[in-house]
Write a protein that holds these residues in place. Structure first.
Motif, short mmCIF file in Angstrom:
data_model
loop_
_atom_site.label_atom_id
_atom_site.label_comp_id
_atom_site.label_asym_id
_atom_site.label_seq_id
_atom_site.Cartn_x
_atom_site.Cartn_y
_atom_site.Cartn_z
N ASN A 143 0.79 -1.21 0.08
CA ASN A 143 0.02 0.17 -0.01
C ASN A 143 0.63 1.29 -0.08
OD1 ASN A 143 -2.16 -1.58 -0.16
ND2 ASN A 143 -2.81 -0.94 2.17
N ALA A 144 2.08 1.35 0.73
CA ALA A 144 2.64 2.55 0.78
C ALA A 144 3.40 2.65 -0.41
CB ALA A 144 3.79 2.46 2.10
N GLY A 145 3.87 1.60 -1.17
CA GLY A 145 4.39 1.97 -2.40
C GLY A 145 3.65 2.40 -3.54
N ILE A 146 2.24 1.92 -3.50
CA ILE A 146 1.37 2.61 -4.46
C ILE A 146 0.99 4.02 -3.91
CG2 ILE A 146 -1.22 2.46 -4.94
CD1 ILE A 146 -1.08 -0.84 -4.61
N ASP A 147 0.72 4.28 -2.55
CA ASP A 147 0.73 5.76 -2.10
C ASP A 147 1.68 6.74 -2.56
OD1 ASP A 147 -1.65 5.17 -0.71
OD2 ASP A 147 -0.90 4.87 1.18
N GLN A 148 3.07 6.08 -2.60
CA GLN A 148 3.92 6.95 -2.84
C GLN A 148 4.21 7.11 -4.45
OE1 GLN A 148 7.43 6.43 -0.38
NE2 GLN A 148 6.14 5.86 1.23
N GLY A 149 3.49 6.47 -5.17
CA GLY A 149 3.50 6.55 -6.79
C GLY A 149 4.47 5.77 -7.20
N LEU A 150 5.30 4.79 -6.58
CA LEU A 150 6.52 3.90 -7.10
C LEU A 150 5.92 3.02 -8.01
CD1 LEU A 150 8.33 3.67 -3.83
CD2 LEU A 150 8.82 4.99 -5.63
N PHE A 151 4.67 2.37 -7.83
CA PHE A 151 4.07 1.41 -8.70
C PHE A 151 2.44 1.13 -8.50
CE2 PHE A 151 5.71 -0.82 -4.54
CZ PHE A 151 4.48 -1.28 -4.31
N THR A 152 2.07 0.60 -9.36
CA THR A 152 0.53 0.28 -9.20
C THR A 152 0.44 -1.27 -9.14
OG1 THR A 152 -0.40 0.26 -11.41
CG2 THR A 152 0.12 2.36 -10.63
N PRO A 153 -0.96 -1.56 -9.05
CA PRO A 153 -1.45 -3.19 -8.99
C PRO A 153 -1.66 -3.47 -10.54
CG PRO A 153 -3.02 -1.86 -7.63
CD PRO A 153 -2.23 -0.99 -8.26
N ILE A 255 0.99 -6.93 15.77
CA ILE A 255 1.10 -6.70 14.15
C ILE A 255 0.05 -7.78 13.55
CG2 ILE A 255 2.63 -7.29 12.14
CD1 ILE A 255 3.39 -4.82 13.92
N ALA A 256 -0.36 -8.96 14.14
CA ALA A 256 -1.35 -10.10 13.83
C ALA A 256 -2.65 -9.09 13.90
CB ALA A 256 -1.43 -11.16 14.55
N ALA A 257 -2.82 -8.18 14.73
CA ALA A 257 -4.40 -7.43 14.89
C ALA A 257 -4.44 -6.61 14.17
CB ALA A 257 -4.41 -7.21 16.64
N LEU A 258 -3.55 -5.95 13.37
CA LEU A 258 -3.66 -4.80 12.58
C LEU A 258 -4.71 -5.08 11.42
CD1 LEU A 258 0.02 -3.75 11.62
CD2 LEU A 258 -1.73 -2.67 13.07
N ASP A 259 -5.62 -4.11 11.03
CA ASP A 259 -6.71 -4.24 10.01
C ASP A 259 -6.31 -3.41 8.87
OD1 ASP A 259 -8.89 -4.59 8.82
OD2 ASP A 259 -10.26 -3.68 10.19
N ILE A 260 -5.68 -3.87 8.00
CA ILE A 260 -5.33 -3.01 6.95
C ILE A 260 -6.02 -3.54 5.47
CG2 ILE A 260 -2.94 -2.50 5.38
CD1 ILE A 260 -1.52 -2.95 8.09
N ARG A 261 -6.39 -2.79 4.84
CA ARG A 261 -7.35 -3.16 3.73
C ARG A 261 -6.32 -3.04 2.41
NH1 ARG A 261 -13.03 -2.01 2.04
NH2 ARG A 261 -13.05 -1.69 -0.26
N PRO A 262 -6.18 -3.95 1.55
CA PRO A 262 -5.39 -3.83 0.22
C PRO A 262 -5.94 -2.82 -0.57
CG PRO A 262 -5.88 -6.20 0.66
CD PRO A 262 -6.85 -5.18 1.76
N LYS A 263 -4.92 -2.06 -1.36
CA LYS A 263 -5.33 -0.97 -2.23
C LYS A 263 -5.23 -1.53 -3.88
CE LYS A 263 -4.60 2.82 0.50
NZ LYS A 263 -3.99 4.29 0.44
N GLY A 264 -6.37 -2.24 -4.06
CA GLY A 264 -6.47 -2.60 -5.56
C GLY A 264 -5.81 -3.89 -5.81
N TYR A 265 -5.71 -4.88 -4.82
CA TYR A 265 -5.08 -6.16 -5.23
C TYR A 265 -5.63 -6.93 -4.14
CZ TYR A 265 -2.03 -4.69 -1.43
OH TYR A 265 -1.76 -4.07 -0.34
N ALA A 266 -5.69 -8.33 -4.28
CA ALA A 266 -6.07 -9.46 -3.35
C ALA A 266 -4.99 -9.59 -2.19
CB ALA A 266 -6.47 -10.64 -3.90
#
Length: 273
Positions: A143-153, A255-266
């Motif tokens: 997600n961070a790489g996508i946010d920073q414009g380094l790549f997309t899905p 770390i196991a309890a984090l709730d992070i939604r993928p941005k444009g990928y499974a």
């Protein structure tokens, strides 16, 4: 939200870039199944499907991004149906719950990204804190790489320089935060439209050097994970039998309890060789 239900959502999902054209295509496709609903109600329901509290919040996020580097979102059916019911006052029917799927709509050539792979149902996260933690670290790093414009899905969409003069290869390191947790990641083009991603949390002093290696482990940080993002046949995090993961014991539960939604990928899919 029930943690088991969250981690074991394996139905095929469709992903889109958050652009005017993609949202218009989704609305046009949805309207085929709901021709008598108000346009504003469908607009709000689609925003919910993308993970936003309102259409206004979705629009605000779009305005934060440069048009050439849009955000991405998975379209989820239950939030869509729930918001539609709340807007219209018409309860969601059993037929809707069983039959409505963004994956089965006709988008007429729109810019959508499939995320389902052949082995998706074989991937489980609910039985292991370590596998959930690995999943969360990888999703946060991607997600961070996508946010920073380094790549997309999407296949082939890499934006970092081909040559990093510090290391003599085409990789790129980048820093980000997961809430108040410092993190560092590296991305490499692994050919065939795959990306190799390494992520370290609570990075070591020399973490930028070690996060680039496949087995950086605790030399990179107190938590280390690596994996691959598939993008040629669809977009998903490849999950093998034994993902590369190291974690200090006192960090695992958090770390196991984090709730992070993928941005444009499974968040799961077949491992490719």
């Amino acid at each position: 939200m029930d943690i088991g239900r969250r981690y074991e959502q394996v139905d095929p999902l469709t992903a889109i870039p958050l652009t005017e054209s993609a949202l218009t295509s989704v609305k046009r496709a949805v309207r085929q199944g709901y021709p008598n609903y108000k346009s504003s109600h469908l607009t709000e329901a689609i925003a919910a499907a993308c993970g936003f509290a309102s259409h206004a919040a979705l629009r605000a996020r779009m305005l934060e991004r440069a048009p050439v580097h849009p955000d991405f979102a998975l379209l989820e059916e239950l939030p869509f149906l729930s918001r539609l019911a709340a807007m219209t006052g018409v309860p969601t029917s059993d037929e809707d719950l069983r039959g409505f799927s963004f994956d089965r709509l006709n988008y007429e050539g729109a810019d959508v990204i499939p995320t389902a792979s052949k082995g998706v149902t074989k991937v489980k996260y609910d039985g292991s804190r370590r596998r959930r933690a690995w999943r969360n670290v990888m999703v946060a790093g991607i997600n961070a790489g996508i946010d920073q414009g380094l790549f997309t899905p999407r296949a082939g969409e890499n934006s970092w320089p081909l040559l990093d003069p510090r290391y003599g290869d085409d990789g790129r390191t980048y820093r980000f935060m997961i809430e108040d947790i410092a993190a560092i990641a590296s991305v490499h083009d692994a050919d065939w439209d795959e990306l190799s991603i390494h992520v370290a949390l609570w990075p070591a002093i020399d973490g930028e050097r070690w996060v680039r290696t496949a087995n950086g482990g605790f030399l990179a940080g107190e938590v280390f994970a690596s994996g691959w993002l598939e993008r040629r046949d669809g977009a998903w995090l490849q999950v093998g039998d034994h993902p590369e993961f190291g974690c200090r014991k006192q960090r695992l539960d958090l770390i196991a309890a984090l709730d992070i939604r993928p941005k444009g990928y499974a968040d799961r899919g077949s491992f490719r060789l």
